[in-house]
Design a protein around this motif. Structure first.
Motif, PDB file in Angstrom:
ATOM      1  N   TYR A 185      29.939  42.631  44.703  1.00  0.00           N
ATOM      2  CA  TYR A 185      29.863  41.327  44.030  1.00  0.00           C
ATOM      3  C   TYR A 185      28.686  41.231  43.065  1.00  0.00           C
ATOM      4  N   ARG A 225      32.165  35.166  42.453  1.00  0.00           N
ATOM      5  CA  ARG A 225      31.516  36.274  43.158  1.00  0.00           C
ATOM      6  C   ARG A 225      30.452  35.792  44.136  1.00  0.00           C
ATOM      7  N   GLY A 250      30.973  36.092  48.010  1.00  0.00           N
ATOM      8  CA  GLY A 250      31.094  37.420  48.601  1.00  0.00           C
ATOM      9  C   GLY A 250      30.754  37.504  50.073  1.00  0.00           C
ATOM     10  N   HIS A 298      36.116  39.154  36.716  1.00  0.00           N
ATOM     11  CA  HIS A 298      35.346  39.076  37.960  1.00  0.00           C
ATOM     12  C   HIS A 298      36.129  38.301  39.014  1.00  0.00           C
ATOM     13  N   VAL A 336      37.677  38.999  42.927  1.00  0.00           N
ATOM     14  CA  VAL A 336      37.400  38.151  44.086  1.00  0.00           C
ATOM     15  C   VAL A 336      38.707  37.705  44.741  1.00  0.00           C
TER      16      VAL A 336
END
Length: 630
Positions: free
Chosen positions: A71, A125, A128, A172, A176
């Motif tokens: 992450y 992120r 995480g 990103h 996730v």
């Protein structure tokens, strides 16, 4: 075309490379318009420095396996307890409550008015640690991260392109979503996604559609997008998505890393990031049954050599382009092992000078053969294509280390907030070059000629930084004594203000003596730097020193995007249609004396430099050619 790696007489390059089959992922980047069109990126190469694992034999090809990446280190500051409070932390910004405590987030918040803060909020992120806990069976954590993620999906319906933070974080966030999907399966001990999570697969398909339609191009941003798209195809067993992504990667590697190992990012930090990113590409493709081919491996091998040559005597990469102070990662089994450990482990390279067509010269007095690695002198010089992506207006600029410390530094990386600080950090005024006040261009700069000798290197660079303005820099770098001689010449049909700038580390105190000398040292240190301004074809003018000035901005150093320190800049100035500025940068022990005399042999000026009891003779010809005579 092979890299123009220049060698000392009788030496050859011995680079033992064992490329890695698996790498840890670093974060990718934020793209924000600059100047109306060019993409930018967030400071991910310095967010996390997870070293690559030891070399392992290639894993057998498998089908439909996509490993949840890390992450970017953003999760470190966001523990599970904070997620229950809907609290988000990024960078140096204090923890911020962004929701109502039930997972209902205000996705339009941006208290620090920072594009990176906003983008990383939308990246998800920061969830995480909660996702990892969910994967281990923590049902409360699973409920909370699912609620926040589902809230993002509901509040940001396709297409979210009109919101730059949501747009730029798509790749990103895609990862996730995949990580969360994997956590649901493992945390609930099920083989198929429960119907209550059907929204998650729908969101993945929307992200796949977005990534297909909004490819950022052949640089790290596009590479990360392709990997995320491939991850969706692998996860949902969509061969069409996998093919689109793998075809993009196959094409992009040829642009992202050239045959000499230079990346197209114009940043040393992003060069190291790309080394890791393309290593991950090999791993991702192979684990999901795709053939990564041979080009990625070959280009990474050259990039490893590039990064090793770029590594300075402190074990860091010089701050070129959008780069914080980044330590070279000592990848085991590659040439980077020796460079990254500062000579403690690995095979010592024999090549000490590298010249790359993308616009980089990296040089050093040695690799620790006759003195400690950290006591060598190292330098970088920039030239090449005009500014783009993460590049700065730094052509002809130099950096220099010697005697175990930085001697000349770059102004650094001010982050991505579009303010006066970022404008300055990218401008000519934040670099060690001859500036022309009226020049606003970001020119292509030619390396006109070079000559490599056993104890000296000479380079001549030329460009036109503005309409009707010519600029030439001649650089002579010496070994024993280690010093740098630089001749800057400018000409224009109109009156101009020329300044050769020398940016020094923040801990230096500068004392000016007359028109020809400034001495910089950290109080109590054993090393000092003498900067000489020697008259050549023009009379010298008084030396200026600027530290911590804000209007206009000058005299600062960003080691990181959130650490700005007042740092002295020594200025050698000229006004008129022509400028001729001859500088000497001499790092010595504190109590050493530095002196010079000049004479002429015809039109060639002879400079007798005495540095700590050693006399060196340098010839400076009328055309700028500089040569070590003794």
């Amino acid at each position: 075309m092979p890299a123009r790696h220049l060698r000392t007489s009788g030496t050859t390059l011995r680079l033992t490379i064992a490329l890695l089959a698996s790498v840890a992922v670093l974060g990718a980047v934020l793209m924000i318009p600059w100047g109306g069109s060019e993409p930018e990126a967030a400071p991910d190469p310095t967010m996390s420095h997870t070293p690559e694992p030891p070399t392992a034999p290639p894993a057998p090809v498998r089908q439909n396996v996509y490993t949840c990446p890390a992450y970017s280190g953003i999760d470190h500051a966001n523990p599970v307890a904070n997620l229950y409070k809907d609290t988000f932390t990024w960078g140096t910004t204090p923890p911020t409550k962004v929701g109502d405590g039930e997972g209902n987030i205000n996705w339009r918040m941006n208290p620090p008015n920072n594009p990176s803060w906003y983008m990383w909020l939308h990246s998800l992120r920061w969830l995480g640690q909660g996702i990892d806990a969910a994967a281990a069976g923590d049902k409360a954590a699973l409920q909370r991260v699912s609620a926040i993620t589902h809230d993002w999906v509901k509040d940001n319906p396709y297409s979210w392109k009109s919101d730059v933070g949501a747009y730029e974080s798509t790749m990103h966030r895609t990862n996730v979503l995949i990580c969360l999907r994997q956590a649901v399966l493992s945390g609930l001990h099920v083989a198929r996604l429960p119907l209550t999570y059907a929204w998650l697969d729908k969101a993945l398909l929307e992200h796949a559609w977005f990534l297909q339609k909004n490819y950022s191009g052949d640089w790290n941003h596009g590479t990360d997008e392709s990997l995320a798209l491939f991850g969706i195809g692998c996860t949902l067993q969509r061969d069409d998505l996998k093919k689109i992504a793998s075809d993009r990667l196959t094409s992009a590697i040829k642009t992202s890393i050239d045959t000499q190992g230079s990346t197209n990012e114009q940043s040393t930090a992003y060069a190291q990031f790309n080394y890791v990113l393309w290593g991950r590409a090999i791993d991702v493709l192979r684990k999901c049954g795709a053939d990564p081919g041979t080009t990625i491996t070959a280009r990474r091998r050259e990039l490893a050599k590039w990064l090793a040559l770029a590594t300075n005597s402190l074990g860091n990469l010089p701050q070129l382009g959008d780069s914080e102070v980044v330590r070279t990662t000592p990848v085991t089994g590659t040439v980077l092992e020796y460079a990254g450990t500062r000579g403690v482990r690995g095979i010592r390279p024999t090549q000490r000078i590298g010249i790359f067509d993308a616009g980089y010269i990296f040089g050093r007095t040695g690799w620790g053969e006759t003195r400690p690695f950290t006591q060598e002198s190292t330098y970088s010089i920039r030239f090449g294509p005009s500014q783009k992506l993460h590049g700065h207006n730094d052509h002809t600029s130099v950096t220099y280390t010697s005697r175990g410390r930085d001697i000349l530094v770059d102004g650094g990386h001010a982050g991505y907030k579009m303010d006066d600080w970022r404008f300055w950090a990218r401008s000519q005024f934040a670099h060690n070059e001859m500036t022309v006040k009226s020049a606003t261009g970001h020119p292509e700069t030619k390396l006109v000629r070079s000559s490599i000798q056993a104890t000296s290197e000479f380079y001549e660079l030329h460009d036109s930084p503005g309409a009707g303005i010519d600029r030439t820099r001649d650089v002579l770098v010496l070994k024993d004594p280690d010093l740098m001689v630089v001749l800057d010449r400018g000409s224009s049909a109109a009156e101009q203000e020329y300044s050769t700038l020398w940016h020094l580390p923040a801990d230096q105190k500068v004392v000016v003596s007359g028109k020809d000398r400034a001495v910089a040292a950290r109080p109590g240190d054993k090393v000092k730097t003498t900067l000489l301004q020697i008259p050549f074809q023009q009379q010298t003018t008084p030396i200026e020193v600027t530290t911590g000035q804000q209007d206009p901005i000058q005299g600062w150093h960003y080691r990181t995007i959130d650490k700005r320190l007042p740092s002295p800049v020594v200025k050698f100035n000229r006004s008129g249609r022509n400028a001729s500025i001859l500088s000497v940068i001499a790092p010595t022990r504190t109590n050493a004396t530095v002196s010079y005399t000049t004479s002429f042999q015809g039109s060639r000026m002879i400079v007798n430099l005495t540095v700590d009891g050693v006399t060196t003779v340098i010839g400076v010809a009328a055309d700028g050619t500089m040569q070590r005579i003794k």
